[in-house]
Design a protein around this motif. Structure first.
Motif, PDB file in Angstrom:
ATOM      1  N   PHE A 225       0.779  -1.239   0.048  1.00 53.45           N
ATOM      2  CA  PHE A 225       0.173   0.166  -0.097  1.00 53.45           C
ATOM      3  C   PHE A 225       1.056   1.192  -0.014  1.00 53.45           C
ATOM      4  O   PHE A 225       2.103   1.216   0.392  1.00 53.45           O
ATOM      5  CB  PHE A 225      -1.057  -0.149   1.231  1.00 53.45           C
ATOM      6  N   LEU A 226       0.448   2.283  -0.516  1.00 52.76           N
ATOM      7  CA  LEU A 226       1.105   3.477  -0.583  1.00 52.76           C
ATOM      8  C   LEU A 226       0.306   4.513   0.249  1.00 52.76           C
ATOM      9  O   LEU A 226      -1.057   4.788  -0.095  1.00 52.76           O
ATOM     10  CB  LEU A 226       1.212   3.940  -2.049  1.00 52.76           C
ATOM     11  N   GLY A 279      13.932   7.974   6.581  1.00 56.24           N
ATOM     12  CA  GLY A 279      13.688   7.475   5.328  1.00 56.24           C
ATOM     13  C   GLY A 279      12.810   6.066   5.243  1.00 56.24           C
ATOM     14  O   GLY A 279      12.499   5.519   4.275  1.00 56.24           O
ATOM     15  N   ARG A 280      13.141   5.379   6.434  1.00 58.66           N
ATOM     16  CA  ARG A 280      12.550   3.970   6.233  1.00 58.66           C
ATOM     17  C   ARG A 280      12.322   3.495   7.965  1.00 58.66           C
ATOM     18  O   ARG A 280      12.731   4.030   8.998  1.00 58.66           O
ATOM     19  CB  ARG A 280      13.340   2.921   5.787  1.00 58.66           C
ATOM     20  N   VAL A 305      10.064   5.603   2.517  1.00 54.09           N
ATOM     21  CA  VAL A 305       9.676   6.463   1.503  1.00 54.09           C
ATOM     22  C   VAL A 305      10.231   5.870   0.128  1.00 54.09           C
ATOM     23  O   VAL A 305      11.470   5.552   0.116  1.00 54.09           O
ATOM     24  CB  VAL A 305      10.212   7.724   2.052  1.00 54.09           C
ATOM     25  N   ILE A 306       9.529   6.011  -0.765  1.00 52.62           N
ATOM     26  CA  ILE A 306       9.852   5.757  -2.145  1.00 52.62           C
ATOM     27  C   ILE A 306       9.999   6.973  -3.005  1.00 52.62           C
ATOM     28  O   ILE A 306      10.705   6.845  -4.226  1.00 52.62           O
ATOM     29  CB  ILE A 306       9.049   4.505  -2.745  1.00 52.62           C
ATOM     30  N   ILE A 314       5.675  10.149  -0.914  1.00 57.03           N
ATOM     31  CA  ILE A 314       5.086   8.592  -1.071  1.00 57.03           C
ATOM     32  C   ILE A 314       5.647   7.794   0.099  1.00 57.03           C
ATOM     33  O   ILE A 314       6.827   7.413  -0.202  1.00 57.03           O
ATOM     34  CB  ILE A 314       4.739   8.204  -2.164  1.00 57.03           C
ATOM     35  N   ILE A 315       5.181   7.008   0.849  1.00 53.85           N
ATOM     36  CA  ILE A 315       5.466   5.914   1.899  1.00 53.85           C
ATOM     37  C   ILE A 315       5.043   4.563   1.065  1.00 53.85           C
ATOM     38  O   ILE A 315       3.734   4.616   0.851  1.00 53.85           O
ATOM     39  CB  ILE A 315       5.176   6.220   3.126  1.00 53.85           C
ATOM     40  N   GLN A 316       5.811   3.603   1.000  1.00 54.72           N
ATOM     41  CA  GLN A 316       5.401   2.306   0.473  1.00 54.72           C
ATOM     42  C   GLN A 316       5.427   1.413   1.771  1.00 54.72           C
ATOM     43  O   GLN A 316       6.521   1.374   2.270  1.00 54.72           O
ATOM     44  CB  GLN A 316       6.157   1.641  -0.466  1.00 54.72           C
TER      45      GLN A 316
END
Length: 334
Positions: A225-226, A279-280, A305-306, A314-316
């Motif tokens: 999901f994003l 970032g993660r 974060v992608i 946007i975060i995946q």
């Protein structure tokens, strides 16, 4: 400009005219207009073949007594002819009959001197004849006939290339006593065309990358999901939608509050802050999701974060359903 000449009595005795040669200025204006129009046209093209065809037609129009040959680099060892321009149908038919095949679409081995003649942005004149240039791929008896029929005199070479990547070679064969008078104009035009090809390559690579990502996204058995940093969902794969009982049209109306149990929201806030800073997510975490029918589903997730520079970022998240394991564990503990 005409000026009167008068004598001591103030009488006009004659006129003197001064004429300025504006030929060079007019020519410069024409060249600038040609380049500006070409740059705008090239921006509208979306595939490589269209660029090659545009280059061939424009050069044939610019150089009236010239034959334009464009060969696209197909691999490290071969080129494929993209087209021949400036040659009338009758002469092209005679050439095809003599060769025994149509040059367009025909594959040729890369010439040993390709890098020398096509590896820069400069228009170079080949110190030899067409027969000399293609002697390893076309019999000299045929090329001498072609030189005679088409009155080929001089050969000029330039590469469609960018950042040391050769897209195609451009060969210009002048006819009769004609020579290329304005090589700088052709070089400027080829630079614009090369930039357009580089742009199309980048856009194509991005599309392929997006398609590969989309295939992995859709085919994954995990929940993917994003979402943004506000917890609003942007997209989800089919596995996530099936498990939670939602349809694709529902995605943009979903957020963390509609899916997560209240006691998990505070933990999510902490995780989002870590992702914003680093970032993660540091380690997998377990959350309880509330499906559309109210069923509680346990998932283990990792997020990162992608697209940091997008607006919003946007975060995946990738999650796996651990409901069965969780319930088995709870039953054993009871």
């Amino acid at each position: 400009r005409v000026s009167p000449i008068v004598d001591s009595d103030g009488e006009v005795t004659h006129f003197v005219g001064v004429q300025n040669d504006v030929t060079e200025r007019k020519r410069s204006e024409q060249h600038l207009r040609f380049i500006n129009n070409a740059a705008n046209d090239l921006l509208e093209l979306t595939d490589e073949d269209s660029v090659y065809d545009y280059v061939g037609r424009k050069l044939a129009g610019l150089l009236e007594k010239a034959i334009i040959v464009i060969n696209k680099k197909q691999s490290d060892t071969h080129l494929i002819n993209q087209g021949i321009y400036g040659l009338d149908e009758t002469l092209l038919g005679r050439a095809m009959k003599l060769l025994g095949y149509s040059p367009e679409g025909h594959r040729y081995p890369i010439h040993p001197d390709t890098q020398r003649y096509f590896g820069s942005e400069n228009l170079l004149q080949f110190d030899g004849t067409l027969t000399d240039w293609v002697q390893d791929v076309v019999p000299s008896t045929i090329t001498r006939q072609l030189e005679k029929w088409a009155k080929i005199n001089r050969l000029y070479f330039i590469g469609l290339q960018k950042h040391d990547e050769l897209f195609a070679d451009v060969q210009i064969y002048t006819r009769g006593e004609a020579a290329i008078k304005y090589p700088d104009l052709i070089e400027a035009f080829i630079r614009h065309a090369s930039t357009s090809l580089a742009r199309i390559r980048v856009e194509g690579n991005l599309r392929e990358s997006e398609q590969r990502y989309r295939a992995l996204f859709d085919d994954s058995q995990n929940l993917v999901f994003l979402h943004d940093f506000e917890g609003k969902f942007i997209d989800a794969n089919d596995a996530a939608l099936r498990l939670l009982g939602y349809e694709r049209k529902d995605i943009l109306n979903l957020d963390f509050k509609s899916l997560l149990e209240p006691d998990d929201l505070s933990q999510v806030a902490v995780v989002l802050e870590v992702i914003r800073e680093t970032g993660r997510q540091k380690e997998p975490l377990t959350f309880k999701l509330r499906a559309h029918d109210g069923e509680i589903i346990y998932v283990e997730t990792m997020s990162s974060v992608i697209q940091q520079n997008s607006e919003p970022p946007i975060i995946q998240g990738i999650a796996r359903d651990i409901t069965k394991q969780k319930r088995t564990h709870d039953n054993l503990q009871a």
